[in-house]
Design a protein around this motif. Structure first.
Motif, PDB file in Angstrom:
ATOM      1  N   ASP A 101     -23.672  -0.753 -55.658  1.00  0.00           N
ATOM      2  CA  ASP A 101     -23.376   0.235 -56.685  1.00  0.00           C
ATOM      3  C   ASP A 101     -24.417   1.350 -56.737  1.00  0.00           C
ATOM      4  O   ASP A 101     -24.159   2.425 -57.290  1.00  0.00           O
ATOM      5  CB  ASP A 101     -23.298  -0.457 -58.050  1.00  0.00           C
ATOM      6  N   ARG A 102     -25.586   1.123 -56.142  1.00  0.00           N
ATOM      7  CA  ARG A 102     -26.644   2.145 -56.135  1.00  0.00           C
ATOM      8  C   ARG A 102     -26.401   3.230 -55.098  1.00  0.00           C
ATOM      9  O   ARG A 102     -27.060   4.274 -55.128  1.00  0.00           O
ATOM     10  CB  ARG A 102     -27.998   1.494 -55.846  1.00  0.00           C
ATOM     11  N   SER A 103     -25.480   2.988 -54.162  1.00  0.00           N
ATOM     12  CA  SER A 103     -25.339   3.879 -53.011  1.00  0.00           C
ATOM     13  C   SER A 103     -24.031   4.654 -53.048  1.00  0.00           C
ATOM     14  O   SER A 103     -22.996   4.138 -53.484  1.00  0.00           O
ATOM     15  CB  SER A 103     -25.408   3.067 -51.715  1.00  0.00           C
ATOM     16  N   SER A 104     -24.095   5.877 -52.527  1.00  0.00           N
ATOM     17  CA  SER A 104     -22.901   6.692 -52.308  1.00  0.00           C
ATOM     18  C   SER A 104     -22.773   7.087 -50.840  1.00  0.00           C
ATOM     19  O   SER A 104     -21.963   7.949 -50.496  1.00  0.00           O
ATOM     20  CB  SER A 104     -22.950   7.955 -53.174  1.00  0.00           C
ATOM     21  N   ALA A 105     -23.570   6.476 -49.982  1.00  0.00           N
ATOM     22  CA  ALA A 105     -23.601   6.864 -48.571  1.00  0.00           C
ATOM     23  C   ALA A 105     -22.311   6.480 -47.854  1.00  0.00           C
ATOM     24  O   ALA A 105     -21.570   5.594 -48.295  1.00  0.00           O
ATOM     25  CB  ALA A 105     -24.794   6.198 -47.880  1.00  0.00           C
ATOM     26  N   ARG A 106     -22.059   7.122 -46.724  1.00  0.00           N
ATOM     27  CA  ARG A 106     -20.865   6.810 -45.936  1.00  0.00           C
ATOM     28  C   ARG A 106     -20.958   5.401 -45.344  1.00  0.00           C
ATOM     29  O   ARG A 106     -19.964   4.668 -45.283  1.00  0.00           O
ATOM     30  CB  ARG A 106     -20.686   7.835 -44.821  1.00  0.00           C
ATOM     31  N   PHE A 107     -22.139   5.042 -44.879  1.00  0.00           N
ATOM     32  CA  PHE A 107     -22.366   3.716 -44.322  1.00  0.00           C
ATOM     33  C   PHE A 107     -23.492   3.029 -45.083  1.00  0.00           C
ATOM     34  O   PHE A 107     -24.438   3.696 -45.525  1.00  0.00           O
ATOM     35  CB  PHE A 107     -22.737   3.798 -42.840  1.00  0.00           C
ATOM     36  N   VAL A 108     -23.392   1.699 -45.212  1.00  0.00           N
ATOM     37  CA  VAL A 108     -24.460   0.929 -45.846  1.00  0.00           C
ATOM     38  C   VAL A 108     -24.847  -0.229 -44.923  1.00  0.00           C
ATOM     39  O   VAL A 108     -23.990  -0.949 -44.428  1.00  0.00           O
ATOM     40  CB  VAL A 108     -24.058   0.386 -47.235  1.00  0.00           C
ATOM     41  N   LEU A 109     -26.143  -0.365 -44.694  1.00  0.00           N
ATOM     42  CA  LEU A 109     -26.672  -1.462 -43.887  1.00  0.00           C
ATOM     43  C   LEU A 109     -27.224  -2.513 -44.829  1.00  0.00           C
ATOM     44  O   LEU A 109     -28.202  -2.272 -45.546  1.00  0.00           O
ATOM     45  CB  LEU A 109     -27.772  -0.961 -42.953  1.00  0.00           C
ATOM     46  N   LEU A 110     -26.580  -3.681 -44.859  1.00  0.00           N
ATOM     47  CA  LEU A 110     -27.068  -4.783 -45.674  1.00  0.00           C
ATOM     48  C   LEU A 110     -28.089  -5.556 -44.852  1.00  0.00           C
ATOM     49  O   LEU A 110     -27.741  -6.227 -43.866  1.00  0.00           O
ATOM     50  CB  LEU A 110     -25.909  -5.689 -46.104  1.00  0.00           C
ATOM     51  N   LEU A 111     -29.342  -5.450 -45.257  1.00  0.00           N
ATOM     52  CA  LEU A 111     -30.453  -6.012 -44.493  1.00  0.00           C
ATOM     53  C   LEU A 111     -31.211  -7.006 -45.348  1.00  0.00           C
ATOM     54  O   LEU A 111     -31.639  -6.683 -46.459  1.00  0.00           O
ATOM     55  CB  LEU A 111     -31.384  -4.881 -44.046  1.00  0.00           C
ATOM     56  N   ASP A 112     -31.382  -8.228 -44.838  1.00  0.00           N
ATOM     57  CA  ASP A 112     -32.148  -9.232 -45.568  1.00  0.00           C
ATOM     58  C   ASP A 112     -33.632  -8.891 -45.542  1.00  0.00           C
ATOM     59  O   ASP A 112     -34.110  -8.168 -44.657  1.00  0.00           O
ATOM     60  CB  ASP A 112     -31.918 -10.619 -44.973  1.00  0.00           C
ATOM     61  N   ASP A 113     -34.374  -9.448 -46.496  1.00  0.00           N
ATOM     62  CA  ASP A 113     -35.791  -9.123 -46.641  1.00  0.00           C
ATOM     63  C   ASP A 113     -36.688  -9.918 -45.708  1.00  0.00           C
ATOM     64  O   ASP A 113     -37.915  -9.895 -45.852  1.00  0.00           O
ATOM     65  CB  ASP A 113     -36.243  -9.319 -48.096  1.00  0.00           C
ATOM     66  N   GLY A 212     -27.694 -11.437 -42.046  1.00  0.00           N
ATOM     67  CA  GLY A 212     -28.999 -10.790 -41.973  1.00  0.00           C
ATOM     68  C   GLY A 212     -29.018  -9.298 -41.763  1.00  0.00           C
ATOM     69  O   GLY A 212     -29.887  -8.600 -42.287  1.00  0.00           O
ATOM     70  N   CYS A 213     -28.067  -8.749 -40.978  1.00  0.00           N
ATOM     71  CA  CYS A 213     -28.126  -7.325 -40.614  1.00  0.00           C
ATOM     72  C   CYS A 213     -26.722  -6.841 -40.283  1.00  0.00           C
ATOM     73  O   CYS A 213     -26.273  -6.965 -39.143  1.00  0.00           O
ATOM     74  CB  CYS A 213     -29.067  -7.132 -39.424  1.00  0.00           C
ATOM     75  N   VAL A 214     -26.027  -6.310 -41.286  1.00  0.00           N
ATOM     76  CA  VAL A 214     -24.628  -5.905 -41.107  1.00  0.00           C
ATOM     77  C   VAL A 214     -24.425  -4.495 -41.655  1.00  0.00           C
ATOM     78  O   VAL A 214     -24.771  -4.209 -42.801  1.00  0.00           O
ATOM     79  CB  VAL A 214     -23.672  -6.888 -41.809  1.00  0.00           C
ATOM     80  N   LEU A 215     -23.854  -3.642 -40.830  1.00  0.00           N
ATOM     81  CA  LEU A 215     -23.580  -2.257 -41.200  1.00  0.00           C
ATOM     82  C   LEU A 215     -22.096  -2.115 -41.540  1.00  0.00           C
ATOM     83  O   LEU A 215     -21.227  -2.373 -40.704  1.00  0.00           O
ATOM     84  CB  LEU A 215     -23.936  -1.319 -40.047  1.00  0.00           C
ATOM     85  N   PHE A 216     -21.817  -1.680 -42.774  1.00  0.00           N
ATOM     86  CA  PHE A 216     -20.448  -1.513 -43.245  1.00  0.00           C
ATOM     87  C   PHE A 216     -20.084  -0.043 -43.364  1.00  0.00           C
ATOM     88  O   PHE A 216     -20.929   0.796 -43.714  1.00  0.00           O
ATOM     89  CB  PHE A 216     -20.273  -2.126 -44.642  1.00  0.00           C
ATOM     90  N   ASP A 217     -18.828   0.258 -43.103  1.00  0.00           N
ATOM     91  CA  ASP A 217     -18.235   1.483 -43.603  1.00  0.00           C
ATOM     92  C   ASP A 217     -18.077   1.264 -45.098  1.00  0.00           C
ATOM     93  O   ASP A 217     -17.303   0.407 -45.533  1.00  0.00           O
ATOM     94  CB  ASP A 217     -16.877   1.707 -42.924  1.00  0.00           C
ATOM     95  N   ARG A 218     -18.821   2.010 -45.899  1.00  0.00           N
ATOM     96  CA  ARG A 218     -18.887   1.716 -47.325  1.00  0.00           C
ATOM     97  C   ARG A 218     -17.519   1.780 -47.993  1.00  0.00           C
ATOM     98  O   ARG A 218     -17.174   0.927 -48.821  1.00  0.00           O
ATOM     99  CB  ARG A 218     -19.863   2.669 -48.023  1.00  0.00           C
ATOM    100  N   ALA A 219     -16.709   2.786 -47.666  1.00  0.00           N
ATOM    101  CA  ALA A 219     -15.396   2.928 -48.295  1.00  0.00           C
ATOM    102  C   ALA A 219     -14.517   1.715 -47.996  1.00  0.00           C
ATOM    103  O   ALA A 219     -13.763   1.253 -48.870  1.00  0.00           O
ATOM    104  CB  ALA A 219     -14.722   4.212 -47.818  1.00  0.00           C
ATOM    105  N   LYS A 220     -14.613   1.173 -46.788  1.00  0.00           N
ATOM    106  CA  LYS A 220     -13.803   0.013 -46.420  1.00  0.00           C
ATOM    107  C   LYS A 220     -14.303  -1.248 -47.111  1.00  0.00           C
ATOM    108  O   LYS A 220     -13.506  -2.110 -47.503  1.00  0.00           O
ATOM    109  CB  LYS A 220     -13.794  -0.145 -44.898  1.00  0.00           C
TER     110      LYS A 220
END
Length: 294
Positions: A101-113, A212-220
């Motif tokens: 919810d913090r992001s409006s980017a076209r793509f979001v990379l969900l990265l573990d710490d 651990g490291c997944v890049l999503f098309d945010r809209a999808k």
């Protein structure tokens, strides 16, 4: 004396951007600093944003001097950084939902710490998702302590996509679900070595899910519900990343990418109460898609 670290303004962070990296963290200042160091060493794309959401028991991990320094390095090199606290804890899925919810980017990379990315990893993932036009691509993480532990009996699940990934309804108990056997230890690294890829070459392969490291098309991701299922599962869960990926894959397709530039730090988990698999709860309420992979 070190000056206080600016956390950033959520509203200002929502400026249009190609990519945001979303990192949930708890009680891991050293690991977080290492993860941020990998992002700071990426060659591109220019100006990607970073959101760190902390649920530590005491002070936030990003306030630790090492992590704070890397946050400053990212800002110094042109990357917006938003540092947040998200409490009380309501489970992994709710934390991911708040980050998204913090992001409006076209793509979001969900990265573990607890994942370090080698230079060029983010750029390669972005190239892949743009060419493949699917819902997500990911880099499974390597555990280098297993580098000499080769398991050829677990390599059989590697199967490349010949073109654009097709939508699949992957479910437990199917052969497709067993694709995950390629990801533990250093299996994927051993498979990649056998491929003999040329510099700059990459391949897309079929997955059930990636951690651990997944890049999503945010809209999808948002179109398939994101992590909104968090309110339907108990707080002591795991598999929230799997659940979101299964939903995106069912409608848009998804793929793993080799080579993977993601390395697991192999530190103990900070989420020890995780007795429920999200996908068990969510899939039980959703019939299999007619005509898709059984």
């Amino acid at each position: 004396m070190t000056r206080p670290l600016e956390t950033g303004e959520p509203v200002a962070f929502r400026a249009p951007r190609l990519l945001d990296v979303l990192i949930p963290t708890r009680n891991r200042p050293t690991e977080l600093a290492t993860t941020l160091s990998g992002l700071a060493a990426q060659r591109g794309p220019a100006g990607f944003g970073v959101v760190v959401s902390d649920q530590s028991d005491d002070g936030p991990a990003w306030a630790d001097p090492a992590a704070a320094t890397l946050a400053r390095v990212l800002r110094h090199t042109g990357h917006p950084v938003l540092l947040t606290r998200h409490l009380p804890r309501r489970g992994l899925a709710e934390h991911r939902a708040a980050l998204l919810d913090r992001s409006s980017a076209r793509f979001v990379l969900l990265l573990d710490d607890d994942v370090w990315l080698e230079p060029g990893t983010v750029e390669r993932l972005l190239t892949a998702i743009r060419e493949l036009r699917c819902g997500f691509v990911g880099n499974a993480v390597h555990g280098l302590s297993y580098l000499d532990d080769e398991r050829p009996d677990q390599h059989g699940g590697y199967e490349e996509w010949a073109g654009r990934p097709a939508p699949e309804d992957v479910r437990p108990g199917t052969p497709e679900w067993e694709r995950a056997r390629i990801h533990p230890a250093a299996n994927l690294l051993h498979v990649t070595r056998k491929l003999g890829l040329a510099p700059g070459e990459w391949r897309a392969y079929k997955v059930s899910w990636i951690g651990g490291c997944v890049l999503f098309d945010r809209a999808k991701l948002v179109a398939t519900g994101g992590f909104d299922f968090w309110s339907r599962v108990p707080a002591n869960h795991q598999g929230e990343d799997t659940t979101a990926q299964l939903a995106v894959m069912r409608r848009y397709g998804g793929a793993g990418i080799v080579p993977s530039g993601a390395y697991h730090l192999e530190t103990p988990t900070t989420v020890t109460d995780r007795g429920i698999e999200c996908w068990q709860v969510v899939l039980a309420a959703e019939p299999a898609t007619e005509g898709a992979t059984p």
